[in-house]
Design an enzyme around this catalytic site. Sequence first.
Site, mmCIF file in Angstrom:
data_model
loop_
_atom_site.group_PDB
_atom_site.id
_atom_site.type_symbol
_atom_site.label_atom_id
_atom_site.label_comp_id
_atom_site.label_asym_id
_atom_site.label_seq_id
_atom_site.Cartn_x
_atom_site.Cartn_y
_atom_site.Cartn_z
ATOM 1 N N GLU A 22 0.837 -1.200 0.000
ATOM 2 C CA GLU A 22 0.000 0.000 0.000
ATOM 3 C C GLU A 22 0.871 1.249 0.000
ATOM 4 O O GLU A 22 1.914 1.305 0.667
ATOM 5 C CB GLU A 22 -0.921 0.032 1.221
ATOM 6 C CG GLU A 22 -1.802 1.299 1.249
ATOM 7 C CD GLU A 22 -2.809 1.287 2.364
ATOM 8 O OE1 GLU A 22 -3.746 0.451 2.285
ATOM 9 O OE2 GLU A 22 -2.668 2.088 3.309
ATOM 10 N N PHE A 23 0.441 2.272 -0.759
ATOM 11 C CA PHE A 23 1.118 3.565 -0.819
ATOM 12 C C PHE A 23 0.097 4.672 -0.572
ATOM 13 O O PHE A 23 -1.112 4.449 -0.643
ATOM 14 C CB PHE A 23 1.765 3.770 -2.194
ATOM 15 C CG PHE A 23 2.711 2.664 -2.588
ATOM 16 C CD1 PHE A 23 3.994 2.628 -2.086
ATOM 17 C CD2 PHE A 23 2.303 1.666 -3.469
ATOM 18 C CE1 PHE A 23 4.865 1.613 -2.453
ATOM 19 C CE2 PHE A 23 3.168 0.652 -3.843
ATOM 20 C CZ PHE A 23 4.451 0.615 -3.336
ATOM 21 N N LYS A 27 2.880 14.735 -0.852
ATOM 22 C CA LYS A 27 2.382 16.104 -0.838
ATOM 23 C C LYS A 27 3.017 16.988 -1.913
ATOM 24 O O LYS A 27 2.517 18.075 -2.186
ATOM 25 C CB LYS A 27 2.620 16.736 0.542
ATOM 26 C CG LYS A 27 1.833 16.057 1.657
ATOM 27 C CD LYS A 27 2.091 16.719 2.996
ATOM 28 C CE LYS A 27 1.288 16.058 4.110
ATOM 29 N NZ LYS A 27 1.550 16.673 5.433
ATOM 30 N N THR A 53 -4.050 5.131 -1.399
ATOM 31 C CA THR A 53 -5.090 5.642 -0.509
ATOM 32 C C THR A 53 -5.748 6.894 -1.094
ATOM 33 O O THR A 53 -5.207 7.547 -1.984
ATOM 34 C CB THR A 53 -4.536 5.965 0.881
ATOM 35 O OG1 THR A 53 -3.626 7.077 0.784
ATOM 36 C CG2 THR A 53 -3.799 4.771 1.472
ATOM 37 N N PRO A 159 -12.418 1.725 15.177
ATOM 38 C CA PRO A 159 -12.069 2.713 16.211
ATOM 39 C C PRO A 159 -13.272 3.385 16.844
ATOM 40 O O PRO A 159 -13.218 3.774 18.028
ATOM 41 C CB PRO A 159 -11.211 3.726 15.431
ATOM 42 C CG PRO A 159 -10.564 2.916 14.356
ATOM 43 C CD PRO A 159 -11.602 1.897 13.960
ATOM 44 N N ASP A 160 -14.371 3.517 16.109
ATOM 45 C CA ASP A 160 -15.558 4.165 16.672
ATOM 46 C C ASP A 160 -16.196 3.357 17.792
ATOM 47 O O ASP A 160 -16.959 3.904 18.611
ATOM 48 C CB ASP A 160 -16.607 4.404 15.578
ATOM 49 C CG ASP A 160 -16.220 5.533 14.631
ATOM 50 O OD1 ASP A 160 -15.174 6.166 14.874
ATOM 51 O OD2 ASP A 160 -16.950 5.757 13.647
ATOM 52 N N VAL A 161 -15.930 2.028 17.835
ATOM 53 C CA VAL A 161 -16.544 1.201 18.885
ATOM 54 C C VAL A 161 -15.548 0.847 19.986
ATOM 55 O O VAL A 161 -15.889 0.122 20.921
ATOM 56 C CB VAL A 161 -17.151 -0.102 18.300
ATOM 57 C CG1 VAL A 161 -18.161 0.230 17.222
ATOM 58 C CG2 VAL A 161 -16.083 -1.048 17.777
ATOM 59 N N ASP A 176 -19.844 -4.966 15.040
ATOM 60 C CA ASP A 176 -18.908 -4.610 13.970
ATOM 61 C C ASP A 176 -18.685 -5.799 13.025
ATOM 62 O O ASP A 176 -18.609 -5.632 11.802
ATOM 63 C CB ASP A 176 -17.575 -4.155 14.579
ATOM 64 C CG ASP A 176 -16.752 -3.316 13.622
ATOM 65 O OD1 ASP A 176 -17.317 -2.395 13.007
ATOM 66 O OD2 ASP A 176 -15.548 -3.596 13.461
ATOM 67 N N GLN A 194 -7.275 -3.611 9.165
ATOM 68 C CA GLN A 194 -6.555 -2.526 9.801
ATOM 69 C C GLN A 194 -5.252 -3.082 10.378
ATOM 70 O O GLN A 194 -5.137 -4.278 10.659
ATOM 71 C CB GLN A 194 -7.437 -1.963 10.922
ATOM 72 C CG GLN A 194 -6.842 -0.882 11.777
ATOM 73 C CD GLN A 194 -6.838 0.443 11.051
ATOM 74 O OE1 GLN A 194 -6.000 0.660 10.182
ATOM 75 N NE2 GLN A 194 -7.777 1.322 11.399
#
Length: 596
Positions: A22-23, A27, A53, A159-161, A176, A194
């Site tokens: 993954e890359f 900027k 991403t 992360p929200d849970v 989830d 993740q």
Amino acid sequence: MKIIEKIKEALSNEKRVVFSFEFYPPKSEDGVESLFEKMDRMVVHNPAFCDITWGAGGSTADLTLDIAARMQNMVCVETMMHLTCTNMPVEQIDQALDIVKNKGLQNVLALRGDPPHGHDKFFQVQGGFACALDLVKHIKVKHGDYFGVTVAGYPEGHPDVIGHNGVASIGGYHNDLSYLKKKVDGGADFIITQLFYDTDIFLKFVHDCRQIGITCPIVPGIMPINNYKGFLRMTRFCKTKVPSEVSNALEAIKDNEEAMRSYGIHLGTEMCKKILANGIRTLHLYTLNMEKSALAILSNLGLIEEAKISRCLPWRPRPTNVFRVKEDVRPIFWANRPKSYLSRTMEWDEYPNGRWGDSCNPLYGPLTDNQFIRPQARDKKLLEDWIVPLRNVEDVHEKFKDFCHGKLRSNPWSESDGFQPESMIINEQLGRINTKGFLTINSQPAVNGAKSDCQIVGWGGPGGYVYQKGYLEFFCSKEKLDALVSNCSALPSLTYVAMNKEGTWISNISETNVSAVTWGVFPRREIIQPTVVDPASFLVWKDEAFEIWSRGWASLYPEDDPSKKVLEEVQNNYFLVSLVDNDYINGDLFAVFADL
């Protein structure tokens, strides 16, 4: 090609392990070019795919689209683009999907996305989607079975849970999991997780998924640790549990970056070993746009080896664009400038498959600045190697000879550094003819039935045999060309095509005499002839080759430097010559130069 198909095909071999990278979008423009250089070095190890991403809060949408298209079409790696719901009305989502579809991509990672910049929580933009499930369903409704869709899985819970204590409640975790199953049932092909640092948590997650009927591949996401601050930032943002033994080890070396990287490689290797030992044969490496740690982990696992990089075809990269994936024939002239060839043939309706004559659209794209844009690092090498005072054409000959003898790393007529390995077989002969004023830019030795897994001339995998005719391509003066042509009359196995900048044609073949110069014989397959000499394509290539004298070399000198006049003299007066020895068994391509 859909990634799920590649994964299934690979996993049908019980010994095969699938890995991917993954890359993220850099900027700056320099950062983007540096990333592509790293990609070029990494994809030679044949990852199943790479992904790019979307950027936090949808901030890099346009750049992600551009990078994804270049990855698929120029780097030639199967590419999966992230697509999020953040700040994306459905019209923009559809536009992004149409763009990548038109560019030949078939794979999307569907995500809800992070909160927009300046916000702590995600919120649904007007006219957009609230969650990844909505996005998955929309892709399937809008595009049917065209796209392969991947979704994210969270071994510790989203992360929200996850609560303030760093752990998801039992109910939150199982909710989830249920939601993940809905994403899979909605059309997702496989799951990428993740990051995590406790392998047991990942293995439990896989078990729990299987218990509720999720049967698709679950690919573990591995993020090598490169520096302490970055590690803390990512684990805090993702609310990732860090085992105490890892925390203690890092605390002791947090101010030593080299020790951090070494430990990160060791930890990543051990995590992957445990995952593989539990029967999971897929690995996805979050590179953070850094190559060394990811490649070191794969090397430690025995999954890659520099000495055993194989070629599917004699030219690299092999196309992955869905429109040209069956392409297997190209003219030899662009052997050292494959990206230029890809860009000039991007708009073809069909691509040669089986034989060059199958191409129904031989019109090449025009020469543009794109063919001459180079990364700054490449310009730096050319400046160091080629920018010296040139008093006369003999000084030019000397630079070509030095390149043949390995004294220079770069070449204005090549997109990569150094010689092709097979040309090293004939580098001494090349050095001698360059000294005589035959300035070579492309070459291959004759090969008569070498094993296809030979590390120097092999291609196509084991079990076959490869053949090739001796080939040279060079610039020379009209006087030397006349002498060469005279010598060729006594050597009937030699065929040549020569043209100057203005288009004067000198040849002993016609424009329609296409000749295979590389071919391979493999079990249960027709003979493959991936490289040809096509005089009609030579007419196109010669313009690019001559233009490199000015835009690829002379442009690096100061405006009033007299060396530019020397290069202009060569450009305007020399001929570009393509020379083939059709006797690949007993021929001697260099004999024609003996008395010149």
